[in-house]
Design an enzyme around this catalytic site. Sequence first.
Site, PDB file in Angstrom:
ATOM      1  N   GLY A  46       0.834  -1.190   0.000  1.00  0.00           N
ATOM      2  CA  GLY A  46       0.000   0.000   0.000  1.00  0.00           C
ATOM      3  C   GLY A  46       0.870   1.241   0.000  1.00  0.00           C
ATOM      4  O   GLY A  46       2.060   1.179   0.333  1.00  0.00           O
ATOM      5  N   GLN A  51       2.924  10.005   1.340  1.00  0.00           N
ATOM      6  CA  GLN A  51       4.231   9.353   1.244  1.00  0.00           C
ATOM      7  C   GLN A  51       4.992   9.747  -0.016  1.00  0.00           C
ATOM      8  O   GLN A  51       6.192   9.483  -0.114  1.00  0.00           O
ATOM      9  CB  GLN A  51       4.080   7.828   1.303  1.00  0.00           C
ATOM     10  CG  GLN A  51       3.615   7.332   2.673  1.00  0.00           C
ATOM     11  CD  GLN A  51       3.490   5.830   2.705  1.00  0.00           C
ATOM     12  OE1 GLN A  51       2.486   5.283   2.270  1.00  0.00           O
ATOM     13  NE2 GLN A  51       4.522   5.153   3.185  1.00  0.00           N
ATOM     14  N   CYS A  89       6.426  -0.271   6.676  1.00  0.00           N
ATOM     15  CA  CYS A  89       5.943   0.939   5.994  1.00  0.00           C
ATOM     16  C   CYS A  89       7.052   1.393   5.053  1.00  0.00           C
ATOM     17  O   CYS A  89       8.224   1.408   5.446  1.00  0.00           O
ATOM     18  CB  CYS A  89       5.641   2.014   7.034  1.00  0.00           C
ATOM     19  SG  CYS A  89       5.129   3.593   6.327  1.00  0.00           S
ATOM     20  N   LEU A  90       6.701   1.781   3.854  1.00  0.00           N
ATOM     21  CA  LEU A  90       7.714   2.207   2.889  1.00  0.00           C
ATOM     22  C   LEU A  90       8.444   3.469   3.337  1.00  0.00           C
ATOM     23  O   LEU A  90       9.521   3.773   2.828  1.00  0.00           O
ATOM     24  CB  LEU A  90       7.080   2.411   1.504  1.00  0.00           C
ATOM     25  CG  LEU A  90       6.580   1.120   0.831  1.00  0.00           C
ATOM     26  CD1 LEU A  90       5.819   1.445  -0.446  1.00  0.00           C
ATOM     27  CD2 LEU A  90       7.733   0.170   0.541  1.00  0.00           C
ATOM     28  N   HIS A 131      -3.744   0.839   7.862  1.00  0.00           N
ATOM     29  CA  HIS A 131      -2.446   1.519   7.821  1.00  0.00           C
ATOM     30  C   HIS A 131      -2.522   2.767   6.925  1.00  0.00           C
ATOM     31  O   HIS A 131      -2.029   3.841   7.294  1.00  0.00           O
ATOM     32  CB  HIS A 131      -1.398   0.525   7.302  1.00  0.00           C
ATOM     33  CG  HIS A 131      -0.005   1.051   7.188  1.00  0.00           C
ATOM     34  ND1 HIS A 131       1.030   0.619   8.001  1.00  0.00           N
ATOM     35  CD2 HIS A 131       0.543   1.969   6.359  1.00  0.00           C
ATOM     36  CE1 HIS A 131       2.136   1.258   7.666  1.00  0.00           C
ATOM     37  NE2 HIS A 131       1.879   2.086   6.664  1.00  0.00           N
ATOM     38  N   GLU A 132      -3.140   2.623   5.761  1.00  0.00           N
ATOM     39  CA  GLU A 132      -3.168   3.742   4.804  1.00  0.00           C
ATOM     40  C   GLU A 132      -4.115   4.851   5.258  1.00  0.00           C
ATOM     41  O   GLU A 132      -3.816   6.035   5.096  1.00  0.00           O
ATOM     42  CB  GLU A 132      -3.547   3.248   3.399  1.00  0.00           C
ATOM     43  CG  GLU A 132      -2.629   2.174   2.810  1.00  0.00           C
ATOM     44  CD  GLU A 132      -1.153   2.486   2.899  1.00  0.00           C
ATOM     45  OE1 GLU A 132      -0.768   3.677   2.900  1.00  0.00           O
ATOM     46  OE2 GLU A 132      -0.368   1.522   3.001  1.00  0.00           O
ATOM     47  N   HIS A 135      -2.333   6.903   7.622  1.00  0.00           N
ATOM     48  CA  HIS A 135      -1.427   7.858   6.969  1.00  0.00           C
ATOM     49  C   HIS A 135      -2.159   9.151   6.634  1.00  0.00           C
ATOM     50  O   HIS A 135      -1.599  10.250   6.758  1.00  0.00           O
ATOM     51  CB  HIS A 135      -0.889   7.279   5.656  1.00  0.00           C
ATOM     52  CG  HIS A 135       0.417   6.550   5.790  1.00  0.00           C
ATOM     53  ND1 HIS A 135       1.541   7.133   6.295  1.00  0.00           N
ATOM     54  CD2 HIS A 135       0.775   5.280   5.449  1.00  0.00           C
ATOM     55  CE1 HIS A 135       2.544   6.256   6.274  1.00  0.00           C
ATOM     56  NE2 HIS A 135       2.104   5.120   5.768  1.00  0.00           N
TER      57      HIS A 135
HETATM   58 ZN    ZN Z   1       3.056   3.319   5.565  1.00  0.00          ZN
END
Ligand code: ZN
Length: 182
Positions: A46, A51, A89-90, A131-132, A135
Amino acid sequence: MAIQPIRLFGDPVLTVAAEPVTSFDAELRGLVKDLQDTMLDAPGAGLAAPQIGVSLRVFVYDVDEIVGHLINPVIKQLSDQCQEGDEGCLSFPGLTFPTRRAQSVVAEGFNMYGDPVTVAGSDLLARAVQHEVDHLDGILFIDRLDAEQRKLAMRAIREAEWSGLSVPRVKISPHATGGLPV
Ligand SMILES: [Zn+2]
């Protein structure tokens, strides 16, 4: 295809609430494409618009070989039953920590053409959606850890080779300052 640089923990764009999308236009479709390309390249399950430095309520996901997106998402249901498991997480390259999430989720929002859509799922899809959406509220997965795991996470972040790479740069104001040094 337009892969964008992924913002790392420490970048202020990751900790502010994103703005709702109001125009379902070509620019928005370009943003969804950039998010998908960047997520698939990383790769990740995701990716949320903040991000890649865009503070809008948009995220994409890639779970069980289904690539999708959701705009202006609202979580309508979270199961009482929880799932345990490692989450990453990226924006925190290479780090994962055990993170408790609801087992299943129902989220409503819109696709990039402005049609209402519902995303409902469990396991990894439910984890990704929670999670998204976090964000988009400026909440990071380390905020969801229990106290002990969070302590470990903060240490690992300090020791990570990317730590500090996203220290905010001072931007020169585009506004006239009347000659005053600001
Ligand atoms: Zn993340």
